[in-house]
Design a protein around this motif. Structure first.
Motif, PDB file in Angstrom:
ATOM      1  N   UNK A 120      -3.643  -0.546 -13.175  1.00 23.88           N
ATOM      2  CA  UNK A 120      -2.298  -0.056 -13.475  1.00 23.88           C
ATOM      3  C   UNK A 120      -1.238  -1.137 -13.322  1.00 23.88           C
ATOM      4  N   UNK A 121      -1.317  -1.896 -12.217  1.00 24.47           N
ATOM      5  CA  UNK A 121      -0.260  -2.868 -11.941  1.00 24.47           C
ATOM      6  C   UNK A 121      -0.436  -4.164 -12.716  1.00 24.47           C
ATOM      7  N   UNK A 122      -1.669  -4.547 -13.026  1.00 28.53           N
ATOM      8  CA  UNK A 122      -1.867  -5.713 -13.878  1.00 28.53           C
ATOM      9  C   UNK A 122      -1.419  -5.405 -15.306  1.00 28.53           C
ATOM     10  N   UNK A 123      -1.637  -4.173 -15.750  1.00 31.95           N
ATOM     11  CA  UNK A 123      -1.156  -3.776 -17.078  1.00 31.95           C
ATOM     12  C   UNK A 123       0.366  -3.782 -17.126  1.00 31.95           C
ATOM     13  N   UNK A 179       8.162   4.802   8.278  1.00 30.25           N
ATOM     14  CA  UNK A 179       8.328   3.534   7.585  1.00 30.25           C
ATOM     15  C   UNK A 179       8.310   3.687   6.078  1.00 30.25           C
ATOM     16  N   UNK A 180       8.013   2.589   5.372  1.00 31.33           N
ATOM     17  CA  UNK A 180       7.927   2.600   3.913  1.00 31.33           C
ATOM     18  C   UNK A 180       6.791   3.539   3.506  1.00 31.33           C
ATOM     19  N   UNK A 181       7.124   4.574   2.751  1.00 30.01           N
ATOM     20  CA  UNK A 181       6.096   5.561   2.395  1.00 30.01           C
ATOM     21  C   UNK A 181       5.523   6.239   3.622  1.00 30.01           C
ATOM     22  N   UNK A 182       6.332   6.321   4.696  1.00 32.89           N
ATOM     23  CA  UNK A 182       5.859   6.850   5.983  1.00 32.89           C
ATOM     24  C   UNK A 182       5.313   8.261   5.874  1.00 32.89           C
ATOM     25  N   UNK A 183       4.195   8.506   6.538  1.00 37.86           N
ATOM     26  CA  UNK A 183       3.533   9.800   6.439  1.00 37.86           C
ATOM     27  C   UNK A 183       2.661  10.051   7.662  1.00 37.86           C
ATOM     28  N   UNK A 234       4.036   9.085  -9.914  1.00 42.49           N
ATOM     29  CA  UNK A 234       4.958   8.143 -10.534  1.00 42.49           C
ATOM     30  C   UNK A 234       4.176   7.116 -11.344  1.00 42.49           C
ATOM     31  N   UNK A 235       4.676   6.798 -12.540  1.00 47.13           N
ATOM     32  CA  UNK A 235       4.003   5.745 -13.307  1.00 47.13           C
ATOM     33  C   UNK A 235       4.567   4.385 -12.900  1.00 47.13           C
ATOM     34  N   UNK A 236       3.839   3.335 -13.245  1.00 51.34           N
ATOM     35  CA  UNK A 236       4.224   1.995 -12.810  1.00 51.34           C
ATOM     36  C   UNK A 236       5.573   1.572 -13.386  1.00 51.34           C
ATOM     37  N   UNK A 246       0.836  -1.215   0.000  1.00 46.31           N
ATOM     38  CA  UNK A 246       0.000   0.000   0.000  1.00 46.31           C
ATOM     39  C   UNK A 246       0.864   1.255   0.000  1.00 46.31           C
ATOM     40  N   UNK A 247       2.018   1.164   0.663  1.00 47.20           N
ATOM     41  CA  UNK A 247       2.933   2.312   0.696  1.00 47.20           C
ATOM     42  C   UNK A 247       3.423   2.649  -0.711  1.00 47.20           C
ATOM     43  N   UNK A 248       3.725   1.627  -1.503  1.00 51.79           N
ATOM     44  CA  UNK A 248       4.150   1.863  -2.887  1.00 51.79           C
ATOM     45  C   UNK A 248       3.039   2.535  -3.690  1.00 51.79           C
ATOM     46  N   UNK A 249       1.806   2.092  -3.474  1.00 52.77           N
ATOM     47  CA  UNK A 249       0.666   2.699  -4.178  1.00 52.77           C
ATOM     48  C   UNK A 249       0.491   4.155  -3.738  1.00 52.77           C
TER      49      UNK A 249
END
Length: 534
Positions: free
Chosen positions: A185-188, A421-425, A143-145, A132-135
């Motif tokens: 997006x990610x399946x493509x 953390x990852x994508x921490x906010x 950012x594009x995939x 989820x952090x990457x998303x």
């Protein structure tokens, strides 16, 4: 009734424990050492297996030579009493020893180590949290995939790539959250990498199965139909795809009939309807927040910029800062945000981090209704609280804050140390309690949070800014500096322009510590005014 066969996807199993590794980069570094230890253990196991096979190989070669000779003249060979004795010995004893060697399990040490270390492994919630952090980073930083998949992120030291399996997993995580936009997006992206020839355990049929459904859920029936036909070209017997095809064709035929029944007069009078909604210059807070995180939409005019200065600050003739005044810089005018440079040393930072690391726990917020502390998806970090009495460095830092702000820290909260953390906010929030939260700090008995002092204890390679969406301000992390602002006007009323957020960390590790100063004890240090907004 046909649609029931469209359900795809596998829900991730739930783990009993939740280490919460993904919420703290600092604690994730421990996993690197854990994995290194496991790799060493695995290599030891491989070496043991190789040694074992080498012994078996030598034994086989020796017997191969011996039996080759013996089979040429069996009677003559066993006619030699020594050969006869050794044959009896080999078959009775040595083959049993070889059997024991072959059956010997060399994996005991590795399996034992793996079992011990597994209790410290991340669980499903960590994996989903990191996904989820990457998303989240994808959305916040536009950012594009393909950019993420190829690891082309700003400031990266260790470039890494996403495989088809990785992209497929990200798409599945989005799917289980009913986030069909990111699923598509990610399946493509997974499909693109398969088309480019990447070897994978994931096949195109599986990807197209998810992709067609995600596209349908977003209302693009034509594309969903096209993808389903593509799937059936690869697997004509695919039960779900055949059902979907019939359903899509049925829906499209129904829509055609509806369009045909519309009168010609109505179609002639059709005009492009004016879209109702917010004014063009209106930006929802989320959009403003994300733009500021990217360094866009900052609202500082040249005229206002000219009124911002750098200066040396002696803490109102404080003896500690007369000979070595603090470096002060105006970051913003309204609300006034001041940055102090070189205000905490690297040595002090390391001590604070060392004290905090063993105590880091998932950061919480106070529920405005119940008052209970709870974890939330919009605050991804771990924090610890340090008291001045437990270490002289913490005490010295507290006194430094008092000397430079002129505010009494005896009624302040303990120093809070946070590692993202990852994508921490931490999405937009107020530090002070609003009028609808009268009991927020009742237990402390020190009044509302009058001001915030925030230390930056690390540089961040990309992302991680502190932004103020209401006024369009962005403050970027710089190790060794601190920023300070008042949350309340001198009248005691809350300054709503101080609503702020910690942007997701795109690349790097963000450490901060903050001090929330309270109203009690400041009566003569910051006297009240009669005007509500002063």
């Amino acid at each position: 009734m046909i649609w029931c066969i469209l359900i795809v996807g596998v829900l991730l199993p739930q783990s009993l424990a939740h280490p919460g590794f993904f919420t703290s980069i600092g604690q994730m570094t421990d996993l690197i050492h854990t994995e290194k230890d496991l790799v060493t253990s695995l290599k030891d196991y491989i070496k043991a297996e190789e040694d074992k096979l080498e012994q078996i190989k030598k034994w086989a070669e020796k017997l191969d030579r011996l039996t080759s000779t013996a089979t040429k003249d069996p009677e003559g060979f066993v006619g030699h009493p020594v050969n006869a004795f050794k044959l009896m010995k080999r078959l009775n004893t040595e083959w049993s020893e070889l059997e024991n060697l072959v059956l010997k399990d060399m994996s005991d040490g590795f399996i034992s180590n793996l079992t011990i270390q597994r209790q410290y492994f991340p669980n499903d919630e960590d994996q989903v949290g990191a996904a989820k952090a990457l998303l989240r980073l994808q959305d916040t930083y536009n950012l594009d995939t393909d950019t993420i998949s190829k690891g082309n992120l700003p400031g990266v030291k260790h470039k890494s790539f996403l495989t088809v399996e990785d992209c497929f997993e990200l798409g599945k995580v989005a799917y289980t959250e009913a986030d069909y936009y990111h699923t598509e997006l990610w399946m493509e992206q997974a499909l693109r990498q398969l088309d480019e020839g990447e070897v994978s355990t994931i096949d195109k049929v599986s990807v197209l199965d998810y992709l067609s459904y995600a596209v349908y859920q977003q209302g693009d029936l034509d594309k969903a139909l096209l993808l389903t036909k593509k799937l059936l070209e690869l697997d004509p017997e695919h039960q779900r795809a055949n059902g979907n095809l019939k359903y899509f064709e049925y829906i499209m035929a129904k829509e055609k009939d509806v369009n045909k029944s519309a009168s010609d007069d109505q179609s002639d009078q059709k005009t492009t309807p004016k879209k109702k909604g917010a004014a063009v210059d209106y930006l929802p807070e989320r959009q403003k927040y994300e733009m500021l995180c990217r360094g866009e939409g900052i609202k500082m005019t040249p005229r206002r910029q000219k009124k911002l200065f750098c200066r040396y600050h002696d803490g109102n003739r404080n003896p500690k800062f007369i000979l070595a005044p603090a470096k002060q810089e105006d970051e913003w005018d309204k609300p006034r945000i001041i940055r102090f440079h070189d205000i905490i040393s690297d040595a002090e930072i390391e001590i604070v981090k060392d004290l905090a690391k063993p105590r880091l726990r998932r950061a919480t917020i106070s529920n405005p209704i119940t008052g209970d502390l709870e974890t939330v998806h919009y605050r991804i970090s771990k924090s610890a609280w340090l008291s001045g009495y437990e270490n002289p460095v913490v005490s010295r830092i507290n006194m430094r804050i008092q000397d430079l702000t002129g505010l009494d820290v005896s009624t302040a909260e303990e120093l809070q140390v946070a590692n993202y953390g990852v994508g921490g906010q931490y999405e937009p929030h107020f530090d002070f309690a609003r009028k609808d939260e009268p009991d927020a700090f009742k237990e402390l008995g020190t009044g509302n949070r009058i001001a915030t002092w925030l230390f930056y204890m690390s540089d961040v390679l990309a992302g991680g800014a502190t932004v103020f969406p209401e006024v369009g301000a962005s403050v970027w992390p710089k190790k060794g500096t601190a920023v300070f602002w008042y949350n309340l006007f001198a009248s005691g009323e809350g300054d709503y322009s101080t609503r702020h957020a910690a942007c997701p960390v795109l690349v790097g590790n963000k450490w901060v510590s903050n001090k929330w100063l309270h109203e009690r004890g400041q009566e003569f240090r910051r006297p009240c005014t009669l005007s509500e907004l002063e």
